[in-house]
Write a protein that holds these residues in place. Structure first.
Motif: not given
Length: 505
Positions: A353-368
């Motif tokens: 569940q935490l991994e799914e949440l992390f990936l969902t947050d990445l969809s609203s993120s920018i990689e540096i």
């Protein structure tokens, strides 16, 4: 016929094969607490509703400990339900941090005390001179314990920021609801903090022993000043990880050894990702965080900045098995200086569940990424998170300052983050390790101008500057001297007691 308990035992042993309980205990400083059921919480309104409903059903006791409790509609909702419980005869105890609640008026606490709620401010400002740095040690925990059966642990403070306003979206945070024997241990942690403030409390000792309600092993990581339990845990999971370490952290200013541990894991092929807020509510912390990006990126660690209003979560998930959720940020204040509370969990369901949440947050993120670095291919993430931003801004200094103003306008403020990103490179150059680039030269020039300005002020106003230095130096000298004397007297007293005991023996 298949015995379900045997299956659970087998699954537990298979999980612990990669994360042995004995090693977890040494790293976390906690005993293995089995027989629990956990529920992930990550949305403010529903989380607070769950907490309020749980408090309203409590029959034996309510413990609430939080760094920040605001006098707004969220804080008042919790105040109302606590007052109702206290008036019904249920013991209610509240600990709030004096610094965290500096803006909460005294009038907020008065109705609680009048209703019979036991309220204590943690480590308030004192005129005592025994410990000059004591004011820096804060109770940063976020904990609710109900009847010793249910506990809530995470990063949520009690304020309207976590539910949002019409013009301000809610902050993102994470917590867990614990049902089972670990909740009683969480009650012990609260009572230890309460007793540390000078009053005895031991309601949990009167509670019946709970039977298992699930099959999840839990470790309660109690952070205290000088006790580096989360610090040790981070090093341990970085060494243990075989596939991935995904970290979400609100105020990521990691000590060098933590950065090196994560970088070493990345260099050996572990998928290490760190998610931090792009728009930190403490801009200086965000700038300091960016100052440590370069060494991590060079080691192969991937860094993402969440583009929402603020992500306040403090979580880590390792290899889809091990998880940590709590109040500890990866910075020196949390890892070494504060009272914190985290939960270590060995459970594939929660980790998933935490991994799914992390990936969902990445969809609203920018990689540096570093200049010239390509976007890496790894575990699949949503396509919308594929945007990248170079660590080093391009263009002349005036152009970069204009970019800063443009970025800051979107959040209603100007950020100095791009000027702090070269902190690591600047430090290396001053130490003679390597030359600095354009960004480092810009920062060096700015620092030089500040130092020269300070020197000019001191030259024209030497009496004032000297008085300020004398005042600060005198205060530190007096407080440290008195503390040294008190410690010396205590040591001599202990020696005399030891000699007396030895003679009696």
């Amino acid at each position: 016929m298949i015995d379900p308990s045997a299956i659970r035992t087998q699954n537990s042993r298979e999980q612990e094969g990669g994360f042995p309980a004995s090693e977890v205990e040494r790293a976390t400083g906690s005993k293995t607490l089995r027989g629990n059921r956990l529920e992930l919480q990550y949305e403010g309104s529903s989380t607070f509703n769950s907490w309020l409903e749980g408090i309203s059903r409590a029959q034996r006791m309510v413990y609430l400990e939080n760094y920040l409790i605001r006098d707004d509609r969220v804080g008042r909702a919790f105040r109302d339900v606590l007052i109702e419980k206290a008036r019904s005869g249920v013991p209610v105890y509240v600990i709030y941090d004096w610094v965290g609640c500096w803006a909460t008026p005294r009038s907020y606490w008065k109705p609680l005390r009048q209703a019979g709620v036991h309220v204590r401010a943690f480590n308030p400002l004192s005129l005592g001179i025994g410990d000059p740095f004591g004011i820096l040690r804060r109770d940063h925990r976020k904990l609710i314990v109900l009847d010793g059966k249910v506990a809530y642990v995470g990063g949520f403070c009690l304020g309207v920021e976590w539910v949002g306003r019409p013009t301000h979206p809610a902050w993102r945070d994470t917590a867990v609801k614990i049902s089972g024997p670990a909740a009683r241990v969480a009650a012990h942690a609260f009572e230890a903090t309460w007793c540390g403030m000078g009053e005895s409390l031991a309601l949990s000792q009167q509670l019946p022993i709970l039977s298992d309600v699930g099959d999840t092993p839990v470790w309660l990581i109690e952070g205290e000043p000088g006790r580096t339990r989360v610090y040790r845990t981070i090093h341990w999971v970085a060494a243990r990880a075989k596939e991935r370490v995904w970290i979400t952290d609100a105020y990521f200013v990691a000590p060098r050894s933590v950065s090196e541990a994560l970088g070493a894991a990345a260099q050996q092929g572990v998928d290490v990702r760190i998610l931090v807020p792009a728009h930190n509510n403490w801009p200086l912390v965000g700038s300091l965080s960016r100052g440590g990006y370069r060494s991590l990126l060079k080691s192969g660690v991937r860094i993402f900045e969440w583009q929402g209003p603020m992500i306040h979560a403090k979580t880590a998930v390792v290899d889809g098995i091990w998880s940590r959720v709590g109040s500890s940020n990866l910075n020196s204040a949390s890892l070494i200086g504060n009272w914190e509370l985290d939960v270590g969990v060995l459970d594939t369901k929660l980790a998933g569940q935490l991994e799914e949440l992390f990936l969902t947050d990445l969809s609203s993120s920018i990689e540096i990424v570093l200049p010239g670095q390509r976007f890496k291919q790894g575990i699949k993430i949503p396509e919308s998170s594929g945007a990248t931003e170079s660590l080093d801004p391009q263009g002349t200094l005036p152009e970069r300052m204009m970019q800063i103003r443009t970025l800051g306008a979107a959040q209603g403020r100007i950020t100095m983050a791009p000027l702090v990103r070269a902190r690591g490179a600047l430090g290396d150059s001053l130490a003679g390790d390597r030359p600095i680039g354009r960004e480092g030269r810009t920062v060096l020039g700015t620092v030089s101008a500040i130092i020269l300005s300070t020197a000019i002020i001191a030259a024209f106003f030497p009496t004032f500057v000297g008085a300020m230095i004398a005042l600060v130096a005198g205060w530190f000298g007096l407080t440290t001297g008195i503390r040294a004397y008190l410690q010396s007297r205590r040591a001599r007293s202990e020696e005399r007691e030891a000699l007396t005991t030895a003679e009696l023996d």
